[in-house]
Structure formats: structure tokens, C-alpha cells
Design a protein around this motif. Structure first.
Motif, PDB file in Angstrom:
ATOM      1  N   ARG A 129       0.849  -1.189   0.000  1.00 42.80           N
ATOM      2  CA  ARG A 129       0.000   0.000   0.000  1.00 42.80           C
ATOM      3  C   ARG A 129       0.887   1.242   0.000  1.00 42.80           C
ATOM      4  O   ARG A 129       1.670   1.452   0.922  1.00 42.80           O
ATOM      5  N   LYS A 130       0.751   2.049  -1.026  1.00 41.90           N
ATOM      6  CA  LYS A 130       1.551   3.256  -1.134  1.00 41.90           C
ATOM      7  C   LYS A 130       0.626   4.438  -1.404  1.00 41.90           C
ATOM      8  O   LYS A 130      -0.283   4.353  -2.218  1.00 41.90           O
ATOM      9  N   THR A 131       0.877   5.525  -0.723  1.00 40.60           N
ATOM     10  CA  THR A 131       0.019   6.701  -0.842  1.00 40.60           C
ATOM     11  C   THR A 131       0.777   7.838  -1.515  1.00 40.60           C
ATOM     12  O   THR A 131       2.005   7.849  -1.596  1.00 40.60           O
ATOM     13  N   ARG A 132      -0.009   8.805  -1.958  1.00 42.04           N
ATOM     14  CA  ARG A 132       0.538   9.969  -2.655  1.00 42.04           C
ATOM     15  C   ARG A 132      -0.302  11.174  -2.288  1.00 42.04           C
ATOM     16  O   ARG A 132      -1.520  11.078  -2.140  1.00 42.04           O
ATOM     17  N   ARG A 162       4.356   7.946  -3.711  1.00 47.56           N
ATOM     18  CA  ARG A 162       4.826   6.751  -4.397  1.00 47.56           C
ATOM     19  C   ARG A 162       5.314   7.079  -5.812  1.00 47.56           C
ATOM     20  O   ARG A 162       4.737   7.899  -6.511  1.00 47.56           O
ATOM     21  N   SER A 163       6.358   6.405  -6.195  1.00 43.94           N
ATOM     22  CA  SER A 163       6.927   6.583  -7.524  1.00 43.94           C
ATOM     23  C   SER A 163       6.530   5.402  -8.405  1.00 43.94           C
ATOM     24  O   SER A 163       6.117   4.354  -7.923  1.00 43.94           O
ATOM     25  N   PHE A 221      -4.497   7.277 -13.626  1.00 46.46           N
ATOM     26  CA  PHE A 221      -3.429   7.905 -12.856  1.00 46.46           C
ATOM     27  C   PHE A 221      -2.940   7.032 -11.704  1.00 46.46           C
ATOM     28  O   PHE A 221      -2.251   7.501 -10.818  1.00 46.46           O
ATOM     29  N   GLY A 222      -3.343   5.750 -11.694  1.00 43.38           N
ATOM     30  CA  GLY A 222      -2.746   4.807 -10.759  1.00 43.38           C
ATOM     31  C   GLY A 222      -3.243   4.869  -9.343  1.00 43.38           C
ATOM     32  O   GLY A 222      -2.522   4.472  -8.430  1.00 43.38           O
ATOM     33  N   ASN A 271      -2.894   3.225  -3.924  1.00 37.81           N
ATOM     34  CA  ASN A 271      -2.965   2.269  -5.026  1.00 37.81           C
ATOM     35  C   ASN A 271      -3.846   1.063  -4.684  1.00 37.81           C
ATOM     36  O   ASN A 271      -3.881   0.099  -5.434  1.00 37.81           O
ATOM     37  N   GLN A 272      -4.533   1.105  -3.538  1.00 43.10           N
ATOM     38  CA  GLN A 272      -5.448   0.041  -3.146  1.00 43.10           C
ATOM     39  C   GLN A 272      -6.808   0.623  -2.816  1.00 43.10           C
ATOM     40  O   GLN A 272      -6.914   1.767  -2.353  1.00 43.10           O
TER      41      GLN A 272
END
Length: 327
Positions: free
Chosen positions: A144-147, A171-172, A225-226, A250-251
Motif C-alpha cells: 500500500r503506497k500513498t501519494r 509513491r513513484s 493515474f494509478g 494504489n489500493q
């Protein structure tokens, strides 16, 4: 009896444990008084040897009721203490996390010049987006990555409500969010225009939006946009509308209502810093133009003819006498 497959299903759903807990928590305390009453009545109707056994049953049920009451009180006290400890831990965590954000806001308000304020404002952007892109992915699944992304109106939104991406952190590897969010329909698909229009409406509104699934909201559907879930919060104060603060993951279902409250606080900090700089610019512009305005008023006053008329101008012209008229 349950076979192995049924037992595993019960363990996953949690229904069987709930039935057991429900019986001991609610059923047994209701049954024990009935047992006590029945034992008492039967003991009163029987001879001495049998009466002893029924009386013993009364004593056992009373003791069981007392034990359950004490156990409940201790469990409640333990739960209360756990809640107090959790609240204290949460408060400590929030203070440690929010302290840099509050300091960044104070740096903007304490700056004495426009250059220093804009520099401090950029620092506020860095702190806020850094916090928004990391705090929700901590203590969670590794994948799980946030932006965090900040969009701002470049002009008065009543004249032009296009949102321009100011900065993004997190996140990249995922596709970047669009540089501009606009209502323009030129060379664009209708679904993209509808999505951007819904996003701009959120920025112009007053409500934060918790999107548990990107496909479930107009502002995020069919995005490329992911991100699969997110929180959208308008950045504004009472007198200004600045743009939109977005935190995405991303989740799906990565955020809760408590997370939304945290993002609202971040957006409020951004709004406070932006409002301070905007107010400073307005006051500086007004102060700088005041001397020129005063000079213009003085110059205009000097060019206005005087309202006073001299006595000579008001003296009546004498009519020629008849003696001076030649025949």
C-alpha cells in the motif's frame, strides 16, 4: 458436528465464536436467575434429603451469577483502561506528527516580507505533502503506497476555475496526475471532461470526499493515474478558495473517516498559509498604490475651476446715459 471444512469456514466468518460469546455474555446471565427460582421452588416442595440438593443448586447458581457480575465489571474496567491508553497513545502520536505542520504554518505567519512568506509557504507545502504521503502507509501492508497532491487555482475561480498541479509527493512509478484539471471540452473525451468537472466542483464546494473505490465517484472514475481510493478536500478559508488537496492510494478502501479528518486538518493548514500570503499581498498592493492615488486626487483638484467668483465679475455693467449718446 462440523467437519474440517465447515470448521475453517466458521473460523473465517467468525459466526461460531460470536454464538459462543453471545451465550455467555447475554444468555447465561438471563438463565441463572430462572434456575435459581426453579431450584428454590423445588426445594420448598421436597423432603429434607432432596431439599439439600436443590438448595445446593440455588447456592451454585447465585455464586455463578455473582462471578459473572464481577467478571463483567473487571472486563469493563479493563476495556476502559485500554481505551484511555489508546487515546493517550494516539494523542502522543498526533502531537509528534502534527508539530512540524503547525510550526510550518507559524513560519508563514511570522515572516515579515513577501519573499520570506513565499519561502515559508513552500516549506509548508513540503511538510504537508510529505506528511500526507507517508502517515497513511505506515503500519499497513507493504504494497500500500500513498501519494499527496496539491492543486491550486491560478486565477480568481469565478473567472477561471482551472486547477493547476502545484506539487506532488509520494509513491513513484505510478502515472502522474494531470498537470491541469479543466472543464474545457477541446479535443477531449466526454468522460474526462465529466471527471474533471466533478473534481473542480469538489474544490469549489465545502465538503471533503472519501472515495473508497475510484470507480464509485464522478471525480475519480475511469482514471488512468494509478490510484484506487482517495480523499479529496477543498483548500479554502472563509474569504478565499485556493484549490484542492488530494491524498490517494494504489489500493481500494485504504482510508477511513478518521483519515479523512486528518486530511481535512492538513488542507486547513494549507489554507491558513495561503490566506496569510494572499492577505499580505493585498495589503501591500493597497499601501503601495495609496501615494499615487493621493497625488492623482490632488492633481484633479488643482485643475477644477474655483467655485468662487470675484466681486468684479459679479458687478453689474452700467448702462450708457442718454447724455453721452450722439444724435
Amino acid at each position: 458436528m462440523l467437519n474440517k471444512k465447515q470448521s475453517s469456514e466458521v473460523d473465517k466468518t467468525g459466526k461460531q465464536p460470536f454464538i459462543k460469546r453471545g451465550f455467555f455474555r447475554y444468555g447465561l446471565p438471563a438463565v441463572l436467575p430462572v434456575i435459581t427460582a426453579v431450584c428454590t421452588a423445588v426445594a420448598a416442595l421436597n423432603e429434607a434429603p432432596v431439599r439439600i440438593y436443590w438448595s445446593a443448586g440455588v447456592v451454585v447458581t447465585i455464586a455463578a451469577s455473582t462471578f459473572i457480575s464481577v467478571f463483567k465489571e473487571r472486563a469493563a474496567a479493563h476495556a476502559t483502561q485500554l481505551a484511555i491508553d489508546a487515546k493517550a497513545s494516539l494523542t502522543e502520536a498526533l502531537l509528534s506528527q502534527w508539530q512540524p505542520l503547525m510550526r510550518a504554518v507559524l513560519n508563514v505567519t511570522a515572516a515579515k516580507s513577501l519573499t520570506d512568506k513565499e519561502k515559508a509557504l513552500n516549506g509548508l507545502f513540503e511538510v504537508t505533502l510529505g506528511l500526507g504521503s507517508t502517515m497513511f502507509s505506515e503500519n499497513s501492508e507493504k504494497d500500500r503506497k500513498t501519494r499527496a497532491t496539491l492543486y491550486l487555482f491560478e486565477d480568481d475561480p469565478e473567472k477561471n476555475d482551472d486547477l493547476h498541479r502545484e506539487c506532488t509527493r509520494g509513491r513513484s512509478g505510478a502515472p502522474n496526475l494531470p498537470l491541469v484539471i479543466t472543464r474545457s471540452m477541446q479535443n477531449r473525451k466526454s468522460v474526462d471532461v465529466e471527471r474533471d468537472t466533478a473534481t473542480i466542483d469538489v474544490a469549489l464546494g465545502e465538503d471533503a470526499i472519501l472515495v473508497k473505490s475510484a470507480a464509485g465517484h464522478e471525480s475519480t472514475k475511469e482514471n488512468k493515474f494509478g490510484f484506487e481510493s482517495g480523499i479529496l478536500v477543498p483548500v479554502q478559508t472563509k474569504d478565499f478558495k485556493f484549490g484542492l488537496f488530494l491524498v490517494d492510494s494504489n489500493q481500494e478502501a485504504s482510508f477511513s473517516d478518521n483519515d479523512k479528518d486528518h486530511v481535512i486538518l492538513m488542507a486547513s493548514a494549507l489554507g491558513a498559509g495561503l490566506a496569510d500570503v494572499a492577505t499580505y499581498k493585498a495589503v501591500s498592493h493597497s499601501t503601495a498604490t495609496q501615494p499615487a492615488r493621493d497625488a492623482h486626487i490632488a492633481h484633479s483638484n488643482n485643475n477644477v475651476p474655483s467655485a468662487r467668483i470675484s466681486e468684479e465679475e459679479t458687478k453689474p455693467v452700467a448702462k450708457p446715459s442718454n447724455a453721452n449718446v450722439k444724435e
